[in-house]
Design an enzyme around this catalytic site. Structure first.
Site, PDB file in Angstrom:
ATOM      1  N   ASP A 132      -3.892   0.867  11.734  1.00  0.00           N
ATOM      2  CA  ASP A 132      -3.756   1.856  10.346  1.00  0.00           C
ATOM      3  C   ASP A 132      -4.774   1.468   9.475  1.00  0.00           C
ATOM      4  O   ASP A 132      -4.835   0.419   8.894  1.00  0.00           O
ATOM      5  CB  ASP A 132      -2.187   1.123   9.853  1.00  0.00           C
ATOM      6  CG  ASP A 132      -1.728   1.704   8.582  1.00  0.00           C
ATOM      7  OD1 ASP A 132      -2.377   2.568   8.096  1.00  0.00           O
ATOM      8  OD2 ASP A 132      -0.691   1.293   8.167  1.00  0.00           O
ATOM      9  N   GLU A 141       1.936  -9.321   6.975  1.00  0.00           N
ATOM     10  CA  GLU A 141       2.873  -9.053   7.933  1.00  0.00           C
ATOM     11  C   GLU A 141       2.465  -9.871   9.132  1.00  0.00           C
ATOM     12  O   GLU A 141       3.085  -9.620  10.286  1.00  0.00           O
ATOM     13  CB  GLU A 141       2.330  -7.354   8.424  1.00  0.00           C
ATOM     14  CG  GLU A 141       2.738  -6.512   7.603  1.00  0.00           C
ATOM     15  CD  GLU A 141       2.419  -5.056   7.726  1.00  0.00           C
ATOM     16  OE1 GLU A 141       1.960  -4.765   8.756  1.00  0.00           O
ATOM     17  OE2 GLU A 141       2.916  -4.232   6.855  1.00  0.00           O
ATOM     18  N   SER A 149       0.772  -1.327   0.121  1.00  0.00           N
ATOM     19  CA  SER A 149      -0.103   0.038   0.087  1.00  0.00           C
ATOM     20  C   SER A 149       0.998   1.329   0.113  1.00  0.00           C
ATOM     21  O   SER A 149       0.923   1.939   1.061  1.00  0.00           O
ATOM     22  CB  SER A 149      -0.951   0.002   1.399  1.00  0.00           C
ATOM     23  OG  SER A 149      -0.192   0.005   2.258  1.00  0.00           O
ATOM     24  N   LYS A 185       9.683   5.132   7.341  1.00  0.00           N
ATOM     25  CA  LYS A 185      10.153   3.972   6.548  1.00  0.00           C
ATOM     26  C   LYS A 185      11.414   4.273   5.633  1.00  0.00           C
ATOM     27  O   LYS A 185      11.189   5.164   4.824  1.00  0.00           O
ATOM     28  CB  LYS A 185       8.918   3.554   5.645  1.00  0.00           C
ATOM     29  CG  LYS A 185       7.814   2.693   6.376  1.00  0.00           C
ATOM     30  CD  LYS A 185       6.750   2.868   5.430  1.00  0.00           C
ATOM     31  CE  LYS A 185       5.433   1.934   6.017  1.00  0.00           C
ATOM     32  NZ  LYS A 185       4.119   2.099   4.978  1.00  0.00           N
ATOM     33  N   HIS A 217      -3.291  -5.877   2.375  1.00  0.00           N
ATOM     34  CA  HIS A 217      -2.385  -6.995   2.867  1.00  0.00           C
ATOM     35  C   HIS A 217      -2.904  -8.414   3.205  1.00  0.00           C
ATOM     36  O   HIS A 217      -2.301  -9.305   3.423  1.00  0.00           O
ATOM     37  CB  HIS A 217      -1.695  -6.601   4.154  1.00  0.00           C
ATOM     38  CG  HIS A 217      -0.765  -5.610   4.028  1.00  0.00           C
ATOM     39  ND1 HIS A 217      -0.242  -4.773   5.329  1.00  0.00           N
ATOM     40  CD2 HIS A 217      -0.311  -4.724   3.074  1.00  0.00           C
ATOM     41  CE1 HIS A 217       0.422  -3.532   4.771  1.00  0.00           C
ATOM     42  NE2 HIS A 217       0.427  -3.881   3.506  1.00  0.00           N
ATOM     43  N   ASP A 272       1.542   8.128   7.508  1.00  0.00           N
ATOM     44  CA  ASP A 272       2.658   7.449   6.832  1.00  0.00           C
ATOM     45  C   ASP A 272       2.158   7.831   5.207  1.00  0.00           C
ATOM     46  O   ASP A 272       3.302   8.303   4.965  1.00  0.00           O
ATOM     47  CB  ASP A 272       1.928   5.973   6.806  1.00  0.00           C
ATOM     48  CG  ASP A 272       2.510   4.833   6.024  1.00  0.00           C
ATOM     49  OD1 ASP A 272       3.482   5.215   5.379  1.00  0.00           O
ATOM     50  OD2 ASP A 272       1.975   3.629   6.090  1.00  0.00           O
ATOM     51  N   GLN A 288      -6.424  -1.955   7.455  1.00  0.00           N
ATOM     52  CA  GLN A 288      -5.149  -2.702   6.760  1.00  0.00           C
ATOM     53  C   GLN A 288      -4.613  -3.377   8.085  1.00  0.00           C
ATOM     54  O   GLN A 288      -4.101  -4.615   7.856  1.00  0.00           O
ATOM     55  CB  GLN A 288      -4.252  -1.832   6.362  1.00  0.00           C
ATOM     56  CG  GLN A 288      -2.973  -2.418   5.740  1.00  0.00           C
ATOM     57  CD  GLN A 288      -2.037  -1.697   5.231  1.00  0.00           C
ATOM     58  OE1 GLN A 288      -2.465  -1.304   4.044  1.00  0.00           O
ATOM     59  NE2 GLN A 288      -1.037  -0.989   5.765  1.00  0.00           N
ATOM     60  N   GLU A 289      -4.534  -2.820   9.350  1.00  0.00           N
ATOM     61  CA  GLU A 289      -3.871  -3.352  10.493  1.00  0.00           C
ATOM     62  C   GLU A 289      -4.586  -3.145  11.755  1.00  0.00           C
ATOM     63  O   GLU A 289      -4.999  -1.913  11.986  1.00  0.00           O
ATOM     64  CB  GLU A 289      -2.451  -2.554  10.691  1.00  0.00           C
ATOM     65  CG  GLU A 289      -1.701  -2.828   9.380  1.00  0.00           C
ATOM     66  CD  GLU A 289      -0.290  -2.019   9.236  1.00  0.00           C
ATOM     67  OE1 GLU A 289       0.159  -1.751  10.069  1.00  0.00           O
ATOM     68  OE2 GLU A 289       0.232  -1.885   8.137  1.00  0.00           O
ATOM     69  N   GLU A 343      -3.560   5.515  12.322  1.00  0.00           N
ATOM     70  CA  GLU A 343      -2.621   5.881  11.153  1.00  0.00           C
ATOM     71  C   GLU A 343      -3.225   5.832   9.963  1.00  0.00           C
ATOM     72  O   GLU A 343      -4.388   5.082   9.837  1.00  0.00           O
ATOM     73  CB  GLU A 343      -1.279   4.778  11.024  1.00  0.00           C
ATOM     74  CG  GLU A 343      -0.454   4.988   9.883  1.00  0.00           C
ATOM     75  CD  GLU A 343       0.587   3.708  10.052  1.00  0.00           C
ATOM     76  OE1 GLU A 343       0.869   2.922  10.898  1.00  0.00           O
ATOM     77  OE2 GLU A 343       0.975   3.422   8.754  1.00  0.00           O
ATOM     78  N   HIS A 346       8.610  -1.395   9.475  1.00  0.00           N
ATOM     79  CA  HIS A 346       8.846  -2.204   8.369  1.00  0.00           C
ATOM     80  C   HIS A 346       7.999  -1.797   7.269  1.00  0.00           C
ATOM     81  O   HIS A 346       7.156  -1.087   7.173  1.00  0.00           O
ATOM     82  CB  HIS A 346       8.557  -3.600   8.727  1.00  0.00           C
ATOM     83  CG  HIS A 346       7.202  -3.879   9.183  1.00  0.00           C
ATOM     84  ND1 HIS A 346       6.386  -5.214   9.494  1.00  0.00           N
ATOM     85  CD2 HIS A 346       6.083  -2.970   9.468  1.00  0.00           C
ATOM     86  CE1 HIS A 346       5.198  -5.104   9.603  1.00  0.00           C
ATOM     87  NE2 HIS A 346       5.012  -3.633   9.756  1.00  0.00           N
ATOM     88  N   ARG A 347       8.191  -2.798   6.204  1.00  0.00           N
ATOM     89  CA  ARG A 347       7.114  -2.558   4.954  1.00  0.00           C
ATOM     90  C   ARG A 347       6.419  -4.012   5.137  1.00  0.00           C
ATOM     91  O   ARG A 347       7.017  -4.864   5.597  1.00  0.00           O
ATOM     92  CB  ARG A 347       8.050  -2.405   3.779  1.00  0.00           C
ATOM     93  CG  ARG A 347       8.724  -1.391   3.419  1.00  0.00           C
ATOM     94  CD  ARG A 347       7.773   0.239   3.896  1.00  0.00           C
ATOM     95  NE  ARG A 347       6.694   0.280   3.034  1.00  0.00           N
ATOM     96  CZ  ARG A 347       6.505   1.139   1.935  1.00  0.00           C
ATOM     97  NH1 ARG A 347       7.194   1.972   1.728  1.00  0.00           N
ATOM     98  NH2 ARG A 347       5.138   1.341   1.410  1.00  0.00           N
ATOM     99  N   SER A 348       5.226  -4.194   4.514  1.00  0.00           N
ATOM    100  CA  SER A 348       4.787  -5.276   4.206  1.00  0.00           C
ATOM    101  C   SER A 348       5.589  -6.516   3.489  1.00  0.00           C
ATOM    102  O   SER A 348       5.426  -7.808   3.550  1.00  0.00           O
ATOM    103  CB  SER A 348       3.530  -4.995   3.422  1.00  0.00           C
ATOM    104  OG  SER A 348       3.678  -4.488   2.220  1.00  0.00           O
ATOM    105  N   LYS A 365       6.864  -0.631  14.581  1.00  0.00           N
ATOM    106  CA  LYS A 365       5.742  -1.543  13.854  1.00  0.00           C
ATOM    107  C   LYS A 365       6.692  -2.462  13.343  1.00  0.00           C
ATOM    108  O   LYS A 365       7.419  -1.927  12.164  1.00  0.00           O
ATOM    109  CB  LYS A 365       4.907  -0.601  12.689  1.00  0.00           C
ATOM    110  CG  LYS A 365       3.848  -0.091  13.404  1.00  0.00           C
ATOM    111  CD  LYS A 365       3.248   0.826  12.278  1.00  0.00           C
ATOM    112  CE  LYS A 365       2.441  -0.155  11.099  1.00  0.00           C
ATOM    113  NZ  LYS A 365       1.728   0.663  10.093  1.00  0.00           N
TER     114      LYS A 365
END
Ligand code: PGA
Ligand code: ZN
Length: 428
Positions: free
Chosen positions: A240, A203, A40, A337, A153, A312, A161-162, A285, A365-367, A388
């Site tokens: 997020d 993730e 994303s 990031k 994700h 983000d 997403q999270e 987020e 991190h990234r996915s 994260k």
């Protein structure tokens, strides 16, 4: 001094190719670094250079980025002092010559930036967090552990997403990590008992089909409870939304792709507000789109006094965008990031700018990840206080947690775990 720089095409956690760089110094010391990759991704991120050759990895090959390391970057950096990371990063930025690093590729440049920092730290026989942070880097981060995945994700019905848990009541990172892992397993038991899927997303969080974000939150709260922790005290929640993925044809409107729900910016802000009033949520987020500065301003006015509002896709670790956000009171926190901006030096600038303005900064991190653990060291070096890095079910995520366990041990009595303190920082 740098003797050689070499690139390599390796695989990331999704099985897609990514860039690894290897730097060798004249004393024989080596350093390696790898670029992560998002799904994303924000529209204003530095460019990840991919070959686009459909014959290889569905067009996702990175041979051109690797070639750029072996040629232009190697020629530019050979003979330079590896300790002087800002000069190295600047030399690569100049050799690239574009605003978004699209000529050499941010993936190529970042991998080399990390490899140089690692080589320098290693030559000085210093841990990376000490090389990057000097004597000030002593604070362990509170994990923002993503235990339920949706959005881009996961192939489920959840739009957010999270869903993350933050062990703010723990006394140390080690203890906080244990609590999160217990809740993760508690959630697995709970989902199984309801006949829901416990397969995981990119993730590492579970990705069951659920009917609403409230249902996800309720399961997580129940899991926290089952494990004997108090939601809202020992463990708080973070979200997020990744709302830039909810862009609609009509400007200022949001369409949630999985549920089909429609929101205006006002409606979405009201939705977040209601969720935060009902549940122990401390951080949201990307609650709105990356171009909705006006909405962000309004959301910050309404929620920013109590809730950490993290940009983000909005800020993309870019000091120009962060500066605008600080000036216009959009958000009160930035997600960090490395590959959104492409060098370690520029990442450090973004963190410093955020801290000076009273914004929090969250290392992320990234996915799509690799076994590279730089973000763990970065979080401690720059005292970001929050990290994260996903759920404890995938080794590329655990690599970061395990590195943090080593760092905490290394810091010994000098280590600080901010716990609740991270939430009490003054938001503006
Ligand atoms: P990404 O997602 O790495 O796919 O961009 C992570 C995030 O949005 O925080
Ligand atoms: Zn995000």
């Amino acid at each position: 001094t740098i003797e050689s720089v070499k690139g390599r095409e390796i695989l990331d956690s999704r099985g897609n190719p990514t860039v690894e760089a290897q730097v060798r110094l004249s004393d024989g010391t080596m350093g390696r670094g790898a670029a992560p990759s998002g799904a994303s991704t924000g529209e204003f991120e530095a460019l990840e250079l991919r070959d686009g050759d459909p014959q290889r990895y569905g067009g996702k090959g990175v041979l051109q980025a690797v070639k750029n390391i072996d040629t232009v970057i190697c020629e530019t950096l050979t003979g330079m002092d590896a300790y002087n990371l800002s000069s190295i990063d600047l030399a690569m930025i100049r050799a690239d010559g574009t605003e978004d690093k699209s000529s050499l590729g941010a993936n190529a440049i970042l991998a080399v930036s990390i490899a140089c920092a690692r080589a320098a730290a290693s030559a000085l026989q210093m841990p990376l967090y000490r090389f990057l942070g000097g004597v000030n880097g002593n604070q362990m981060p509170v994990p923002m552990m993503n235990i339920l995945n949706g959005g881009a994700h996961a192939a489920n019905t959840v739009d957010v997403q999270e869903f993350m848990i933050m062990p703010v009541g723990a006394k140390s990172f080690r203890e906080g990590l244990r609590q999160c892992s217990e809740v993760f397993h508690g959630l697995a038991t709970l989902l199984k008992s309801k006949g829901l899927a416990t397969a995981v997303g990119d993730e590492g969080g579970f990705a069951p089909d659920l009917s609403s974000d409230e249902e996800a939150i309720n399961y997580i709260l129940e899991a926290i409870n089952l494990c004997g922790y108090r939601a809202g005290e020992d463990i708080v929640l973070a979200i997020d939304a990744a709302a830039s993925e909810w862009k609609c044809e009509k400007r200022g409107q949001y369409l949630l792709p999985k549920s089909g729900l429609h929101f205006t910016a006002d409606g979405l802000i009201a939705h977040w507000k209601a969720l935060c009033e009902k549940y122990p949520i401390s951080s949201i987020e990307d609650g709105l789109d990356e171009e909705d500065w006006q909405g962000w301003q309004q959301m910050t006015e309404e929620l920013g006094g109590k809730i950490q509002l993290v940009g983000d896709d909005l800020f993309v670790t870019n000091t120009k965008r962060l500066c605008k956000g600080i000036k216009d009171h959009c958000g009160n926190s930035i997600l960090i990031k490395l590959n959104q901006i492409g060098t370690i030096s520029e990442t450090l600038e973004a963190i410093n700018m955020a801290h000076k303005a009273g914004f929090t900064a969250i290392t992320s991190h990234r996915s799509g990840e690799t076994e590279d653990t730089t973000i763990a060291d970065l979080a401690v070096a720059l005292n970001t206080g929050q990290i994260k890095t996903g759920a404890p079910s995938r080794s590329e995520r655990n690599a970061k947690y395990n590195q943090l366990l080593r760092i905490e041990e290394d810091l010994g009595a000098g280590s600080i775990y901010p716990g609740q303190g991270i939430l009490k920082r003054s938001f503006c």
